[in-house]
Design a protein around this motif. Structure first.
Motif, short mmCIF file in Angstrom:
data_model
loop_
_atom_site.label_atom_id
_atom_site.label_comp_id
_atom_site.label_asym_id
_atom_site.label_seq_id
_atom_site.Cartn_x
_atom_site.Cartn_y
_atom_site.Cartn_z
N ARG A 214 13.67 3.80 6.88
CA ARG A 214 12.49 3.09 7.36
C ARG A 214 12.54 1.67 6.82
NH1 ARG A 214 9.71 7.56 4.20
NH2 ARG A 214 11.76 7.29 3.27
N LYS A 215 12.16 0.69 7.64
CA LYS A 215 12.33 -0.71 7.28
C LYS A 215 11.02 -1.48 7.32
CE LYS A 215 17.10 -1.19 9.01
NZ LYS A 215 17.98 -1.96 9.94
N LEU A 216 11.03 -2.58 6.58
CA LEU A 216 9.92 -3.53 6.55
C LEU A 216 10.54 -4.92 6.46
CD1 LEU A 216 6.79 -3.52 6.40
CD2 LEU A 216 7.01 -3.50 3.92
N VAL A 217 10.11 -5.85 7.31
CA VAL A 217 10.70 -7.19 7.36
C VAL A 217 9.56 -8.22 7.33
CG1 VAL A 217 12.04 -8.80 8.79
CG2 VAL A 217 12.74 -6.40 8.61
N GLY A 218 9.86 -9.40 6.77
CA GLY A 218 8.85 -10.46 6.71
C GLY A 218 7.63 -10.04 5.93
N ALA A 219 7.85 -9.35 4.80
CA ALA A 219 6.75 -8.71 4.08
C ALA A 219 6.34 -9.50 2.84
CB ALA A 219 7.15 -7.30 3.67
N MET A 220 5.05 -9.45 2.55
CA MET A 220 4.48 -9.89 1.28
C MET A 220 3.48 -8.83 0.85
SD MET A 220 4.07 -14.03 1.61
CE MET A 220 4.19 -14.22 -0.18
N GLY A 221 2.92 -8.97 -0.35
CA GLY A 221 2.06 -7.89 -0.78
C GLY A 221 1.11 -8.24 -1.90
N ASN A 222 0.45 -7.19 -2.36
CA ASN A 222 -0.47 -7.27 -3.50
C ASN A 222 -0.04 -6.24 -4.53
OD1 ASN A 222 -2.79 -8.25 -4.90
ND2 ASN A 222 -3.86 -6.36 -4.35
N ALA A 223 -0.49 -6.43 -5.77
CA ALA A 223 -0.14 -5.50 -6.83
C ALA A 223 -1.28 -5.37 -7.82
CB ALA A 223 1.13 -5.96 -7.55
N THR A 224 -1.36 -4.21 -8.43
CA THR A 224 -2.25 -3.98 -9.56
C THR A 224 -1.40 -3.56 -10.75
OG1 THR A 224 -2.64 -1.67 -8.96
CG2 THR A 224 -4.16 -3.31 -8.06
N PHE A 225 -1.97 -3.66 -11.94
CA PHE A 225 -1.21 -3.38 -13.16
C PHE A 225 -2.09 -2.60 -14.12
CE2 PHE A 225 0.45 -4.64 -17.40
CZ PHE A 225 1.78 -4.27 -17.24
N ASP A 226 -1.50 -1.62 -14.79
CA ASP A 226 -2.22 -0.80 -15.76
C ASP A 226 -1.40 -0.68 -17.04
OD1 ASP A 226 -4.65 0.45 -14.24
OD2 ASP A 226 -2.95 0.65 -12.87
#
Length: 394
Positions: A214-226
């Motif tokens: 499965r692929k994802l292209v042109g991606a950006m994102g968000n993140a959380t940290f613990d």
């Protein structure tokens, strides 16, 4: 026998795109990232269900796909590469969530020109660029203060004065030697942000059976940290981007290479608030990235590559209660007092990590029990333009 696919047996690859929205050629040897969660890939489609269409019956017409994208969710344990000055395998994910990467490939050491309670004047040969060393650790290796370490929170390239996160126990002098180790810094940015291509292989329980890609292209994102004592600090990611193609059957990926280090636990660690050590119980934060994909009628599924359109980094920490004279979160909240927050952990070069919030503002305060002890839970917001959070692997 029908093939079976187990959630545990997956491989993720991720790489920065040379051209946004153009699939990057990823290899298991160069682009593998060890993830958990377990990881998941999800398509998202806008559907016209033709609910107002009359058909001569009580049923509407057939649904039609209008637009689509895809996302991946997963977790990553915070760890270095094992080699100081070399980006960790998870560094590509920091870049996909709006951070700029800079590498100090070799340590810089010298003899201080002067020192004060919260500063050290670096050698004449030090960088002339303002904030060049911001977020980096500094170790005093000989002379007054030898054995102390700190984190640089500001740097003046003209005067060579580095401000540090907490007061020195013994002030450095012109007889003090220092070392700034090779490291990789990540700081938030607002321009020239990068997109990624990501592959997620679902492997079968028999090696001879193909994997599902499965692929994802042109991606950006968000993140959380613990993070918390006796735990492995962990990132949780959501990447969103183009739906390049439907999942496909491919050969099982071979020659997968990961960084050969384990993530260090948050023990024998440092937590400083306003330059003062404090007993951290838990801390979490959210980068607060808003991800958008503008309309593009020329695209196969009607959307352009992902972008970060806004960032609002917030978090909270829980700590054991202190005397009001030592910590007064209500007064700081009302006054809008900003505090520096630093976390440092890891003992082995190449797998040491520090997190610097140069200026957090409290946004509340609440009582919180901590294993039977009285504590405080304090929400906060990171402040400063492209300055809210600095990550360092060294």
């Amino acid at each position: 026998m029908v093939e079976q696919y187990l959630q545990q047996d997956q491989v993720m690859l991720c790489g920065i795109e040379a051209a946004k929205g153009t699939e990057e050629a990823l290899t298991p040897a160069a682009n593998a990232i060890k993830v958990g969660g377990p990881p998941a890939w999800r398509p998202g489609f806008d559907i016209d269900n033709a609910e107002d269409e009359v058909t001569g019956s009580l049923d509407p017409g057939d649904p039609t796909v209008l637009a689509g994208n895809a996302s991946m969710t997963f977790t990553v344990r915070a760890k270095g590469s094992g080699a100081a000055g070399t980006a960790p395998e998870g560094g590509v994910l920091h870049r996909a969530t709006g951070f700029a990467e800079s590498v100090l490939g070799a340590s810089e050491n010298g003899t201080a020109q002067a020192g004060a309670a919260n500063t050290i004047t670096l050698a004449v040969a030090a960088s002339a660029v303002d904030d060049f060393y911001k977020g980096m650790p500094i170790f005093l290796t000989a002379g007054p203060g030898s054995g102390e370490d700190n984190v640089i929170t500001a740097y003046d390239g003209t005067t060579k004065v580095a401000t540090v996160a907490r007061p020195w126990t013994v002030q450095p002098t012109l007889a003090t030697d220092y070392d700034i180790p090779a490291n990789v810094i990540y700081r938030p940015g607002s321009a020239d942000l990068e997109t990624v291509t990501a592959f997620l292989y679902q492997n079968a329980n028999e090696a001879a059976v193909n994997s599902v890609l499965r692929k994802l292209v042109g991606a950006m994102g968000n993140a959380t940290f613990d993070i918390g004592p006796r735990q492995i600090p962990q990132w949780s990611y959501t990447l969103t981007g183009l739906f390049p193609e439907s999942p496909s059957d491919v050969a099982r990926p071979a020659g997968v290479v990961y960084d050969a280090v384990n993530a260090p636990p948050f023990v024998n660690a440092d937590a400083w608030l306003g330059g003062v050590p404090f007993r951290l119980n838990t801390l979490s934060f959210d980068l607060g990235n808003t991800i958008a994909q503008p309309d593009d009628p020329a695209a196969t599924f009607g959307r352009d590559v992902a972008s970060i359109t806004r960032r609002l980094t917030t978090g909270s920490f829980t700590s054991y209660r202190r005397l009001i004279a030592n910590r007064n979160p209500i007064a700081d909240l009302i006054a809008g007092t900003k505090q520096t927050l630093v976390l440092k952990w890891g003992q082995v070069a190449g797998n040491r990590i520090s997190v610097l919030f140069p200026a957090i503002t409290y946004t509340g305060a609440d009582e919180q029990g901590v294993e039977g002890y009285s504590g405080e839970q304090i929400p906060f917001r990171a402040t400063g333009a492209d300055d809210g959070l600095w990550l360092c692997y060294h």
